[in-house]
Design a protein around this motif. Structure first.
Motif, PDB file in Angstrom:
ATOM      1  N   ALA A 695      -9.804  -0.284   4.531  1.00 26.04           N
ATOM      2  CA  ALA A 695      -8.923  -0.629   3.413  1.00 26.04           C
ATOM      3  C   ALA A 695      -9.654  -1.512   2.408  1.00 26.04           C
ATOM      4  O   ALA A 695      -9.548  -1.310   1.195  1.00 26.04           O
ATOM      5  N   LEU A 742      -9.027   7.999   3.592  1.00 22.84           N
ATOM      6  CA  LEU A 742      -7.731   7.319   3.665  1.00 22.84           C
ATOM      7  C   LEU A 742      -6.687   8.102   4.445  1.00 22.84           C
ATOM      8  O   LEU A 742      -6.088   7.570   5.380  1.00 22.84           O
ATOM      9  N   ILE A 751      -8.642   5.852   7.571  1.00 20.25           N
ATOM     10  CA  ILE A 751      -7.649   4.817   7.884  1.00 20.25           C
ATOM     11  C   ILE A 751      -6.461   5.435   8.610  1.00 20.25           C
ATOM     12  O   ILE A 751      -5.944   4.875   9.588  1.00 20.25           O
ATOM     13  N   LEU A 812      -3.231  -0.341  -0.664  1.00 25.53           N
ATOM     14  CA  LEU A 812      -4.268  -0.961   0.163  1.00 25.53           C
ATOM     15  C   LEU A 812      -3.995  -2.443   0.397  1.00 25.53           C
ATOM     16  O   LEU A 812      -4.299  -2.978   1.476  1.00 25.53           O
ATOM     17  N   LEU A 815      -1.638  -2.635   3.221  1.00 25.92           N
ATOM     18  CA  LEU A 815      -2.344  -2.414   4.483  1.00 25.92           C
ATOM     19  C   LEU A 815      -3.096  -3.670   4.916  1.00 25.92           C
ATOM     20  O   LEU A 815      -3.097  -4.019   6.110  1.00 25.92           O
TER      21      LEU A 815
END
Length: 848
Positions: A695, A742, A751, A812, A815
């Motif tokens: 992230a 991502l 992620i 992000l 996150l």
């Protein structure tokens, strides 16, 4: 005459021309220089190998010790945490008959000290009859008054006993000291045997050496029989004071070998005068504690109130008979050197036997005749404290003092005579030690062990032989730089084939649940995973930066260098702008070098050291191969310490090795660890860090409108370049890059992949059924994963008037907030609980 005949080697070979000292007994040779009968086969075999081969095998042994993580922590030494165990390749050999006599004397001595403890914590007849001066008991810090009147099961105080033995000039053994508190060294003796029997495999078989497994089998059986409730499978744990204890390696090694959980005081709690182990599945009752902690530290309520290592309420649980401790609390009382002066009379009174294994001549200065003798003979004696303790003075060799120093020592003794003992200075025997290129004599002492078996004790056939660090030193302490030897006892018949790796008989219940994992161990594995992944992420990013700085074809033209330097600032949390400057800038190269080797908490070196420490805390849960990889990673950190300056190319090579090492560690963790709760917490830790690092990496590179400059770099750091090229064949664009790093749940580096893996682990972990709805950690993870799955690329890629992708930044940022929050919630739910919180039936239903 042939050439080979003309160049026949001399005998004995150069390097094996051993010269025993005439003034002391030599273990291997008679004064004329011939090997003793029981040493002959070993010695001739060693001579046939020759110095070059011995040197080679010695180096192999040292490497094996290092790879196995065999260490001995030296107090006050900055290198103490990583001091490799010192082992000599030439074992000490004892003949069968001599050992049988020695074992009989050790059995008697253990029975005597056990009977003495039963008396001192019971009727105290020895005090009333003046067989012992009361000052030696009531004045001893190791006499624990709260334990008086508590009789352990079957009246056994000592389940493991050790004696430090020295052989005098006449060839007889003398006891230098008794070890009854928590005797250390048996685990090191076992490791010595494993290493030396591998280095000298053929000689080990030819000499018919007694095996060690029967001793440990007897110890394990004895401990299993101590369970207060008589359960078929009692829970036995090994209590350690932690990784900073000098013999922590041995604690972890014995726990693994005997099949016990290695626990610290914080892992246990006392409820209703019963001891419980805090596990992921709740509280599990403990039946027997094999302690490797001094008894005074074991209970801050009843014993030392300043102890943070023990278990509050433990003494009450012992008094109620709900738990058995081996050795019994208070058993350190009979370690006092002053007691040696009274042992012969005590043996006649308590056992009605004459003492078979004599003690070294000892005078307790609390008695007037003994005090006068000690003062008059100071040059011939060793002066020791009468009682052990944290502030007890070191032994003093009177003959090594000047006249003035002896006078000062005499004044100190006369001021507090009861606090000192004088002991005869024994001329320790010598044994051959490999000194790198030749064999030389070193003074030696043997620590021998016995374990309770039935009504008596069984001896470990061998023990831990310790040798001095130099020819003239009489000190054999490992704390003072001494070394060790394997100890071979020759069998009178065929050696036992018993192994603890296979059952003696009967069926073993199949077990696959891991809910009994101690919460502290799960926490250590969790942080092991986090630190390892954090270090790998930093190493990959730092490597990408240095690759561009050292690439002559790109140099200053590398379009993504500035972006990657910014990402490195963000992920390592160094000051903004500190990693700026053109390629070749001395300031920039110095800062990169500092990120690699400095000890600040943000650097790669510090993170790898934290990884190694976390692994050390969970040492008994890691495979030998996994530990070797961790050790190699740590060794590279130690190499950094020796380099005052690294060229960028050197740094790049080091980073390549580190990335390979972390990849090996990840592979071993995936393939070699049983996929139970311990593995799940280690993997959750890895996934948290990989997602968090990802992230920050994406946020620091792709949020800006000029992100195309970073596409190649971010794919490289995320190890996804090959995947991207195989899918898209050429042009690098924002949306495919963002998808791969991502949202692609099939990419192990994305992620989204990390969050899916974490969610699956959460579903498999034990969980309380008392609440309604999802636990906090599960809700946080569901929110994070849902936000990624619902993300729209068109929205995320929209550039604002300020030249930034604001929606991507918001996603992000959330996150980066949710992942630390999730880690805290997980810790509170599983790693810090103190109440039964899990239904074991739920675990079985889930197949954990």
């Amino acid at each position: 005459m042939t050439q080979s005949q003309s160049q026949a080697p001399s005998y004995p070979p150069e390097g094996f021309r051993y010269a025993p000292r005439s003034s002391v007994y030599d273990e291997a040779f008679v004064p004329s220089g011939e090997p003793r009968a029981h040493y002959a086969e070993l010695w001739h075999g060693v001579e046939e190998l020759g110095p070059p081969e011995i040197s080679k095998r010695w180096e192999q042994g040292r490497r094996l010790i290092r790879e196995n993580g065999v260490t001995y922590n030296v107090y006050g030494d900055p290198r103490g945490m990583d001091r490799p165990w010192v082992l000599d390749p030439i074992p000490l050999v004892l003949a069968a008959k001599e050992w049988n006599d020695l074992a009989r004397g050790l059995d008697q001595r253990a029975r005597l000290l056990n009977a003495l403890l039963a008396d001192l914590y019971g009727p105290q007849a020895t005090l009333r009859e003046r067989l012992l001066p009361p000052e030696l008991v009531v004045g001893c810090p190791a006499f624990l008054r709260p334990l008086h009147g508590i009789e352990p099961p079957a009246g056994v105080y000592l389940h493991l006993y050790a004696a430090d033995l020295a052989r005098g000039p006449d060839g007889g053994f003398w006891v230098l000291g008794d070890r009854t508190q928590a005797p250390s060294g048996a685990g090191y003796a076992l490791e010595n045997r494993i290493v030396v029997s591998r280095l000298l495999a053929q000689l080990f078989r030819d000499c018919k050496v007694e095996r060690l497994a029967p001793f440990f089998s007897a110890l394990r059986e004895s401990l299993a029989n101590l369970a207060p409730r008589g359960r078929e499978q009692p829970r036995v744990v090994l209590l350690t004071s932690g990784a900073y204890n000098e013999t922590y390696f041995e604690h972890a090694y014995l726990a693994r070998y005997l099949g016990y959980s290695l626990i610290e005081g914080a892992d246990l709690t006392v409820r209703d005068q019963t001891v419980y182990l805090k596990t992921l599945g709740g509280l599990e009752r403990v039946d027997v504690i094999l302690r490797r902690m001094d008894d005074g530290f074991c209970d801050p309520l009843s014993l030392r109130s300043d102890s943070s290592l023990g278990i509050a309420g433990l003494v009450r649980a012992v008094r109620r008979g709900n738990v058995t401790i081996a050795n019994a609390l208070g058993s350190g009382l009979v370690e006092s050197p002053a007691l040696l002066a009274f042992v012969p009379a005590l043996c006649r009174r308590l056992l009605d036997e004459e003492l078979e294994l004599p003690s070294v001549a000892t005078w307790w200065c609390g008695e007037e005749p003994a005090l006068r003798y000690v003062i008059d003979h100071l040059p011939e004696l060793v002066i020791k404290p009468a009682f052990f303790g944290p502030h007890a003075p070191e032994p003093v060799f009177g003959g090594a003092l000047s006249v003035e120093e002896r006078a000062e020592l005499a004044r100190r003794i006369q001021a507090r005579p009861a606090a000192f003992v004088g002991q005869e200075q024994v001329a320790l025997s010598t044994a051959p030690v490999w000194a790198g290129e030749s064999v030389q004599p070193r003074h030696a002492s043997l620590r021998a062990f016995v374990a309770r078996a039935g009504d008596g004790y069984v001896a470990l056939p061998g023990g831990l032989t310790r040798v001095s660090s130099s020819r003239n030193s009489l000190v054999v302490s490992m704390q003072r730089g001494g070394g060790s030897k394997d100890t071979w006892v020759l069998a009178s018949g065929l050696p036992s084939s018993l192994s603890l790796l296979k059952p003696a008989g009967g069926r073993i219940e199949i077990v696959r649940t891991g809910a009994d994992l101690p919460s502290r161990v799960a926490d250590n594995l969790f942080w092991l995973g986090r630190y390892a992944e954090r270090a790998e992420g930093t190493a990959r990013l730092l490597r990408s930066v240095i690759m561009r700085l050292t690439d002559d074809t790109l140099g200053a033209r590398s379009p993504e260098l500035a972006v990657l330097l910014h990402a490195l600032e963000v992920t390592t949390e160094v000051a903004a702008g500190s990693l700026t400057g053109p390629p070749g800038s001395v300031r920039l190269e110095r800062r990169l070098f500092e990120l690699l080797v400095e000890s600040d908490h943000r650097t790669l070196r510090a993170t790898i050291e934290a990884t190694f420490r976390a692994g050390s805390m969970a040492r008994d849960r890691l495979s030998a191969d996994t530990w070797r990889v961790l050790t190699q990673l740590h060794d590279q950190v130690l190499e950094f310490e020796l380099r005052q300056r690294l060229e960028l190319q050197d740094g790049l090579e080091s980073l390549n090795r580190l990335v390979l090492g972390f990849s090996a560690f990840s592979g071993l963790a995936m393939e070699n660890m049983t996929h139970g709760p311990g593995w799940r917490f280690a993997d959750i830790g890895r996934r948290i860090e990989r997602a968090f690092h990802g992230a920050r990496l994406v946020r620091s590179t792709l949020v800006a409108a000029d992100a195309p400059a970073a596409f190649e770099g971010i794919l490289e750091v995320a190890d996804s370049t090959i995947t991207y090229r195989s899918r898209y064949r050429g042009f690098v664009a924002f949306e495919p890059v963002l998808d791969l790093v991502l949202t692609d749940e099939t990419n192990p580096r994305s992620i989204a992949f990390q969050l899916v893996a974490i969610s699956e682990h959460l579903d498999a972990l034990p969980r309380s059924e008392r609440g309604v709805g999802l636990p906090p950690a599960a809700r946080t993870m569901l929110r994070a994963l849902t936000s990624i799955r619902l993300a729209d690329f068109a929205t995320l890629g929209r550039v604002s008037a300020g030249g930034r992708r604001e929606k991507l930044d918001e996603l992000l940022a959330c996150l980066e907030t949710d992942l630390p929050l999730f880690a805290d919630q997980l810790t509170l739910s599983y790693l810090a609980h103190a109440e039964p919180s899990v239904s074991l039936g739920t675990l079985e239903d889930k197949g954990v």
